[in-house]
Design a protein around this motif. Sequence first.
Motif, PDB file in Angstrom:
ATOM      1  N   ALA A  13     -39.822 -28.378  17.292  1.00  0.00           N
ATOM      2  CA  ALA A  13     -39.993 -26.930  17.201  1.00  0.00           C
ATOM      3  C   ALA A  13     -38.649 -26.294  16.877  1.00  0.00           C
ATOM      4  CB  ALA A  13     -40.542 -26.363  18.512  1.00  0.00           C
ATOM      5  N   PRO A  14     -38.639 -25.250  16.048  1.00  0.00           N
ATOM      6  CA  PRO A  14     -37.377 -24.576  15.735  1.00  0.00           C
ATOM      7  C   PRO A  14     -36.875 -23.800  16.951  1.00  0.00           C
ATOM      8  CG  PRO A  14     -39.233 -23.403  14.770  1.00  0.00           C
ATOM      9  CD  PRO A  14     -39.794 -24.657  15.338  1.00  0.00           C
ATOM     10  N   PHE A  15     -35.552 -23.753  17.091  1.00  0.00           N
ATOM     11  CA  PHE A  15     -34.957 -23.021  18.219  1.00  0.00           C
ATOM     12  C   PHE A  15     -33.526 -22.643  17.862  1.00  0.00           C
ATOM     13  CE2 PHE A  15     -32.901 -22.633  22.399  1.00  0.00           C
ATOM     14  CZ  PHE A  15     -33.784 -21.767  23.021  1.00  0.00           C
ATOM     15  N   ASP A  16     -33.203 -21.367  17.997  1.00  0.00           N
ATOM     16  CA  ASP A  16     -31.857 -20.905  17.660  1.00  0.00           C
ATOM     17  C   ASP A  16     -31.298 -19.929  18.701  1.00  0.00           C
ATOM     18  OD1 ASP A  16     -33.395 -18.686  17.222  1.00  0.00           O
ATOM     19  OD2 ASP A  16     -32.805 -18.412  15.124  1.00  0.00           O
ATOM     20  N   LYS A  17     -31.805 -20.015  19.929  1.00  0.00           N
ATOM     21  CA  LYS A  17     -31.399 -19.074  20.964  1.00  0.00           C
ATOM     22  C   LYS A  17     -30.226 -19.573  21.804  1.00  0.00           C
ATOM     23  CE  LYS A  17     -34.837 -16.094  20.330  1.00  0.00           C
ATOM     24  NZ  LYS A  17     -35.627 -16.788  19.305  1.00  0.00           N
ATOM     25  N   ALA A  18     -29.770 -20.809  21.610  1.00  0.00           N
ATOM     26  CA  ALA A  18     -28.665 -21.342  22.406  1.00  0.00           C
ATOM     27  C   ALA A  18     -27.867 -22.329  21.573  1.00  0.00           C
ATOM     28  CB  ALA A  18     -29.194 -22.033  23.669  1.00  0.00           C
ATOM     29  N   GLU A  19     -26.589 -22.458  21.908  1.00  0.00           N
ATOM     30  CA  GLU A  19     -25.716 -23.407  21.212  1.00  0.00           C
ATOM     31  C   GLU A  19     -25.987 -24.834  21.664  1.00  0.00           C
ATOM     32  OE1 GLU A  19     -22.695 -24.506  18.501  1.00  0.00           O
ATOM     33  OE2 GLU A  19     -23.841 -22.661  18.767  1.00  0.00           O
ATOM     34  N   TYR A  20     -26.238 -24.997  22.964  1.00  0.00           N
ATOM     35  CA  TYR A  20     -26.526 -26.313  23.534  1.00  0.00           C
ATOM     36  C   TYR A  20     -27.757 -26.204  24.426  1.00  0.00           C
ATOM     37  CZ  TYR A  20     -21.753 -27.562  22.180  1.00  0.00           C
ATOM     38  OH  TYR A  20     -20.605 -27.792  21.479  1.00  0.00           O
ATOM     39  N   ILE A  21     -28.446 -27.316  24.597  1.00  0.00           N
ATOM     40  CA  ILE A  21     -29.550 -27.383  25.551  1.00  0.00           C
ATOM     41  C   ILE A  21     -29.307 -28.594  26.445  1.00  0.00           C
ATOM     42  CG2 ILE A  21     -32.024 -27.729  25.869  1.00  0.00           C
ATOM     43  CD1 ILE A  21     -32.504 -26.358  23.230  1.00  0.00           C
ATOM     44  N   VAL A  22     -29.206 -28.352  27.739  1.00  0.00           N
ATOM     45  CA  VAL A  22     -28.967 -29.454  28.667  1.00  0.00           C
ATOM     46  C   VAL A  22     -30.176 -29.738  29.553  1.00  0.00           C
ATOM     47  CG1 VAL A  22     -26.472 -29.142  28.695  1.00  0.00           C
ATOM     48  CG2 VAL A  22     -27.877 -27.892  30.336  1.00  0.00           C
ATOM     49  N   THR A  23     -31.128 -28.810  29.579  1.00  0.00           N
ATOM     50  CA  THR A  23     -32.342 -29.043  30.349  1.00  0.00           C
ATOM     51  C   THR A  23     -33.509 -28.305  29.695  1.00  0.00           C
ATOM     52  OG1 THR A  23     -33.358 -28.883  32.563  1.00  0.00           O
ATOM     53  CG2 THR A  23     -31.927 -27.073  31.876  1.00  0.00           C
ATOM     54  N   MET A  24     -34.699 -28.842  29.888  1.00  0.00           N
ATOM     55  CA  MET A  24     -35.895 -28.246  29.297  1.00  0.00           C
ATOM     56  C   MET A  24     -37.094 -28.600  30.159  1.00  0.00           C
ATOM     57  SD  MET A  24     -37.373 -28.675  25.396  1.00  0.00           S
ATOM     58  CE  MET A  24     -38.340 -30.175  25.623  1.00  0.00           C
ATOM     59  N   ASP A  25     -37.939 -27.606  30.459  1.00  0.00           N
ATOM     60  CA  ASP A  25     -39.133 -27.827  31.267  1.00  0.00           C
ATOM     61  C   ASP A  25     -40.385 -27.756  30.398  1.00  0.00           C
ATOM     62  OD1 ASP A  25     -37.421 -27.917  33.391  1.00  0.00           O
ATOM     63  OD2 ASP A  25     -38.146 -26.095  34.364  1.00  0.00           O
ATOM     64  N   VAL A  26     -41.309 -28.658  30.654  1.00  0.00           N
ATOM     65  CA  VAL A  26     -42.611 -28.638  29.978  1.00  0.00           C
ATOM     66  C   VAL A  26     -43.678 -28.516  31.055  1.00  0.00           C
ATOM     67  CG1 VAL A  26     -44.198 -29.879  28.461  1.00  0.00           C
ATOM     68  CG2 VAL A  26     -41.723 -30.071  28.100  1.00  0.00           C
ATOM     69  N   ASN A  27     -44.392 -27.409  31.026  1.00  0.00           N
ATOM     70  CA  ASN A  27     -45.379 -27.104  32.065  1.00  0.00           C
ATOM     71  C   ASN A  27     -44.762 -27.176  33.464  1.00  0.00           C
ATOM     72  OD1 ASN A  27     -47.408 -26.730  30.147  1.00  0.00           O
ATOM     73  ND2 ASN A  27     -47.995 -28.894  30.199  1.00  0.00           N
ATOM     74  N   ILE A  37     -46.474 -25.150  27.895  1.00  0.00           N
ATOM     75  CA  ILE A  37     -45.479 -24.088  28.033  1.00  0.00           C
ATOM     76  C   ILE A  37     -44.117 -24.756  28.152  1.00  0.00           C
ATOM     77  CG2 ILE A  37     -44.665 -22.152  29.422  1.00  0.00           C
ATOM     78  CD1 ILE A  37     -47.545 -21.741  30.338  1.00  0.00           C
ATOM     79  N   VAL A  38     -43.286 -24.552  27.136  1.00  0.00           N
ATOM     80  CA  VAL A  38     -41.961 -25.183  27.090  1.00  0.00           C
ATOM     81  C   VAL A  38     -40.910 -24.101  27.302  1.00  0.00           C
ATOM     82  CG1 VAL A  38     -40.356 -26.557  25.721  1.00  0.00           C
ATOM     83  CG2 VAL A  38     -42.832 -26.920  25.491  1.00  0.00           C
ATOM     84  N   GLU A  39     -40.026 -24.325  28.279  1.00  0.00           N
ATOM     85  CA  GLU A  39     -39.017 -23.333  28.625  1.00  0.00           C
ATOM     86  C   GLU A  39     -37.624 -23.944  28.587  1.00  0.00           C
ATOM     87  OE1 GLU A  39     -40.887 -20.285  31.720  1.00  0.00           O
ATOM     88  OE2 GLU A  39     -41.165 -22.363  32.351  1.00  0.00           O
ATOM     89  N   VAL A  40     -36.689 -23.177  28.048  1.00  0.00           N
ATOM     90  CA  VAL A  40     -35.297 -23.602  27.949  1.00  0.00           C
ATOM     91  C   VAL A  40     -34.409 -22.480  28.497  1.00  0.00           C
ATOM     92  CG1 VAL A  40     -33.411 -24.077  26.349  1.00  0.00           C
ATOM     93  CG2 VAL A  40     -35.653 -25.117  25.968  1.00  0.00           C
ATOM     94  N   PRO A  41     -33.527 -22.784  29.453  1.00  0.00           N
ATOM     95  CA  PRO A  41     -32.593 -21.751  29.921  1.00  0.00           C
ATOM     96  C   PRO A  41     -31.509 -21.500  28.880  1.00  0.00           C
ATOM     97  CG  PRO A  41     -32.138 -23.827  31.014  1.00  0.00           C
ATOM     98  CD  PRO A  41     -33.366 -24.049  30.188  1.00  0.00           C
ATOM     99  N   VAL A  42     -31.200 -20.259  28.663  1.00  0.00           N
ATOM    100  CA  VAL A  42     -30.173 -19.929  27.661  1.00  0.00           C
ATOM    101  C   VAL A  42     -28.879 -19.434  28.301  1.00  0.00           C
ATOM    102  CG1 VAL A  42     -31.835 -19.451  25.846  1.00  0.00           C
ATOM    103  CG2 VAL A  42     -31.120 -17.605  27.357  1.00  0.00           C
TER     104      VAL A  42
END
Length: 199
Positions: A18-32, A174-179
């Motif tokens: 999935a495209p994502f451009d809201k953060a420079e890095y992603i270190v954690t991601m939650d799915v449901n 529901i996929v969530e990423v902290p920014v």
Amino acid sequence: TVVEGFKPVGDGSGMWKAPFDKAEYIVTMDVNGVPGRRAQSEEPGRLLRHWDDTANDVYQVDGFYTNADDLALDLRNETDIQLHLCYMWRDYLYNVDDVVVNPENQEEHLVKISRQIGQEYDEITSQTKEPINWGYIIENCFEELDVPGEFYYDRAEKMIYYLPRDNEDMTTAIVEVPVLEELVHLEGSSSRSKLTNIR
């Protein structure tokens, strides 16, 4: 931040993207609501010896030698890969700068590091003898995206890759990423000069 627009990669790997451009890095991601983890190696590699770039004497250690089979060359977005090792009770996390063949031994690779995140590794080099033979894993590596629940963020492509667990439907998940990566930052000058009077 909710991530939307996941579609199958379509290469037989089972991955979705999935495209994502809201953060420079992603270190954690939650799915449901269930945490995933960054793509990482399952079997530990071995750090054989330190490497000191004598052209730059700012640090005592500028990299490590490892077995060629433990860390490949030409990995995707190499400088986004992190090397995670443990020494006694301490964890060390290094940003990889480059991986090259050891010109003196074709069965070894030289991992050049930028600087580590956290405590100063140089402080413990006097306590070790070579060969050091420490275990490590690599994190945030696309080629290691092979376990359900793992994700990888390609910063250059601005794309999240994810390998779903068996019970996850990515068309409805529901996929969530902290920014917000950091709310407050406190740091001492070294492991021997720590912060005090925090109340």
